[in-house]
Design an enzyme around this catalytic site. Structure first.
Site, short mmCIF file in Angstrom:
data_model
loop_
_atom_site.label_atom_id
_atom_site.label_comp_id
_atom_site.label_asym_id
_atom_site.label_seq_id
_atom_site.Cartn_x
_atom_site.Cartn_y
_atom_site.Cartn_z
N GLY A 10 0.83 -1.21 0.00
CA GLY A 10 0.00 0.00 0.00
C GLY A 10 0.86 1.25 0.00
O GLY A 10 2.09 1.19 -0.02
N PHE A 11 0.19 2.38 0.04
CA PHE A 11 0.87 3.68 0.03
C PHE A 11 1.83 3.79 1.23
O PHE A 11 3.05 3.90 1.04
CB PHE A 11 -0.23 4.76 0.04
CG PHE A 11 0.21 6.14 0.40
CD1 PHE A 11 1.27 6.75 -0.25
CD2 PHE A 11 -0.49 6.87 1.37
CE1 PHE A 11 1.66 8.05 0.08
CE2 PHE A 11 -0.12 8.16 1.70
CZ PHE A 11 0.95 8.75 1.06
N THR A 35 -6.16 -3.43 -2.22
CA THR A 35 -6.03 -2.01 -2.58
C THR A 35 -4.56 -1.62 -2.79
O THR A 35 -4.28 -0.54 -3.30
CB THR A 35 -6.68 -1.07 -1.53
OG1 THR A 35 -6.10 -1.37 -0.25
CG2 THR A 35 -8.18 -1.27 -1.45
N ASP A 56 -4.04 -12.89 2.58
CA ASP A 56 -5.01 -12.06 3.27
C ASP A 56 -4.78 -12.28 4.77
O ASP A 56 -4.84 -13.42 5.23
CB ASP A 56 -6.41 -12.54 2.84
CG ASP A 56 -7.52 -11.73 3.47
OD1 ASP A 56 -7.30 -11.16 4.56
OD2 ASP A 56 -8.61 -11.69 2.89
N VAL A 57 -4.50 -11.22 5.50
CA VAL A 57 -4.14 -11.40 6.92
C VAL A 57 -5.34 -11.71 7.81
O VAL A 57 -5.18 -11.89 9.02
CB VAL A 57 -3.34 -10.20 7.49
CG1 VAL A 57 -1.98 -10.10 6.83
CG2 VAL A 57 -4.12 -8.91 7.38
N ASN A 99 -4.95 -11.67 14.33
CA ASN A 99 -3.88 -12.54 13.82
C ASN A 99 -2.50 -11.88 13.96
O ASN A 99 -1.52 -12.53 14.33
CB ASN A 99 -4.13 -12.88 12.35
CG ASN A 99 -5.30 -13.84 12.18
OD1 ASN A 99 -5.65 -14.57 13.10
ND2 ASN A 99 -5.92 -13.83 11.01
N GLY A 102 -1.47 -12.02 17.43
CA GLY A 102 -1.08 -13.39 17.77
C GLY A 102 0.34 -13.68 17.34
O GLY A 102 1.12 -14.31 18.08
N TYR A 145 -15.07 1.24 8.74
CA TYR A 145 -13.64 1.55 8.95
C TYR A 145 -13.41 2.04 10.38
O TYR A 145 -12.56 1.54 11.11
CB TYR A 145 -13.23 2.62 7.94
CG TYR A 145 -11.76 3.00 7.97
CD1 TYR A 145 -10.78 2.07 7.61
CD2 TYR A 145 -11.36 4.29 8.33
CE1 TYR A 145 -9.43 2.43 7.59
CE2 TYR A 145 -10.02 4.65 8.31
CZ TYR A 145 -9.06 3.73 7.94
OH TYR A 145 -7.73 4.09 7.94
#
Ligand code: UDP
Length: 308
Positions: A10-11, A35, A56-57, A99, A102, A145
């Site tokens: 990402g940015f 994204t 995907d986390v 996650n 963890g 969000y």
């Protein structure tokens, strides 16, 4: 250090990868490219100190070997993105944070959550200090969000209090700079791409709402200082220089020499009327303050967008 960064493509993630590699650290970047974009990581892929995991986390995160820090930056972050991906936004802030915590706990690593000024919602006090609890609509379009990030902060503090994880809570205010996407939907990339095409510059509402814009290199410096500090409570990182969105549109029009007209479109639901960080905590605890003036940062960002 060996640092895991989620949202590495990402940015902000990619700027962090760049900064840590430059300082001699090793980085494990994780991204699912929802994204983020592989292009942002292209310059680092050949570094022997950079490893990339595509995942995907919200699924279990497995990172073999030593880990000294986990920085959870994965999330859609633009209002148009979280409108498009409301459930992934909630999941990455909730399950993804769980996650990532963890992993930090298992590896005895310090943990940083990328939180946001959005946790203050449409604030009733300004500037916003870290002890302000906010004014958030949980069921509005931005709620996915805002509430995910509020949950992420709560989960982070729970891991700190219950499991003794050494945590950092970073509240990021509006940030801009190279590597934002043209179609990102936020004010700065929208206005610059519109201005460069001499297309109408779309100001929502009357443009009287305010934001305080921080250039990405300033933000990254604040993030690094927070990570290296011992501060466990939330810290605002942003630029307190507040302007209206109409002023921002006019400034970008002037700096690009554009012939664009400024047009007014409906204000999105729950769009915060004001936003300005109180950065007393960052100044006193981290010795940090932003140094790049708005016009200078905008010029570099405009140059990047021209090149694209
Ligand atoms: N905005 C605008 N025109 C655009 C994009 C955004 O007037 O093309 C406004 C938006 O309504 C908000 C401000 O600019 O008041 C900042 O929006 P952005 O999406 O950059 O971030 P936010 O701070 O709202 O998350």
């Amino acid at each position: 250090m060996r640092i895991v960064i989620t949202g590495a493509a990402g940015f902000l993630g990619s700027h962090l990868v760049e900064r840590f590699l430059k300082e001699g650290h090793s980085v494990v970047g994780i991204d699912n490219f929802k994204t983020g974009t592989p292009k942002n990581l292209a310059p680092f892929r050949s570094s022997p100190r950079f490893k990339f995991i595509r995942q995907d986390v919200t699924e279990y995160i497995h990172v073999p070997g030593r880990v000294d820090a986990v920085m959870h930056f994965a999330s859609p972050a633009s209002p148009i993105d979280y409108a498009k991906y409301p459930i992934p936004t909630l999941k990455v802030g909730a399950l993804g944070t769980h996650n990532a915590l963890g992993l930090a706990k298992k590896r005895k690593a310090r943990f940083m959550i990328a939180s946001t000024s959005e946790i203050y919602g449409d604030p009733l006090v300004s500037p916003q200090r870290e002890d302000y609890w906010g004014n958030v609509n949980p069921i509005g379009p931005r709620g996915v969000y805002d509430e995910a990030k509020r949950f992420a902060e709560a989960m982070t503090m729970a891991y700190h209090r219950y499991h003794g994880v050494d945590v950092r809570i970073l509240r990021i205010f509006n940030t801009y700079g190279p590597r934002m996407r043209k179609q990102d939907g936020r004010a700065v990339p929208n206005f610059i791409s519109q201005a460069l095409k001499n297309a109408p510059i779309t100001v929502y509402g009357k443009g009287g709402q305010t934001r305080s814009l921080c250039y990405v290199t300033d933000l990254v410096e604040g993030i690094v200082r927070l990570l290296m500090s011992k501060v466990n409570e939330p810290v605002n990182i942003g630029n307190p220089h507040e302007i209206t969105i109409l002023e921002l549109a006019q400034t970008i029009k002037r700096l690009t020499g554009s012939k664009s007209k400024i047009v007014f479109e409906p204000l999105p639901v729950d769009d915060p009327k004001v936003r300005r960080p109180d950065i007393t905590r960052a100044r006193t605890l981290l010795g940090w303050k932003p140094v790049v003036p708005l016009e200078e940062g905008l010029r570099s960002t405009i140059a990047y967008f021209r090149g694209r």
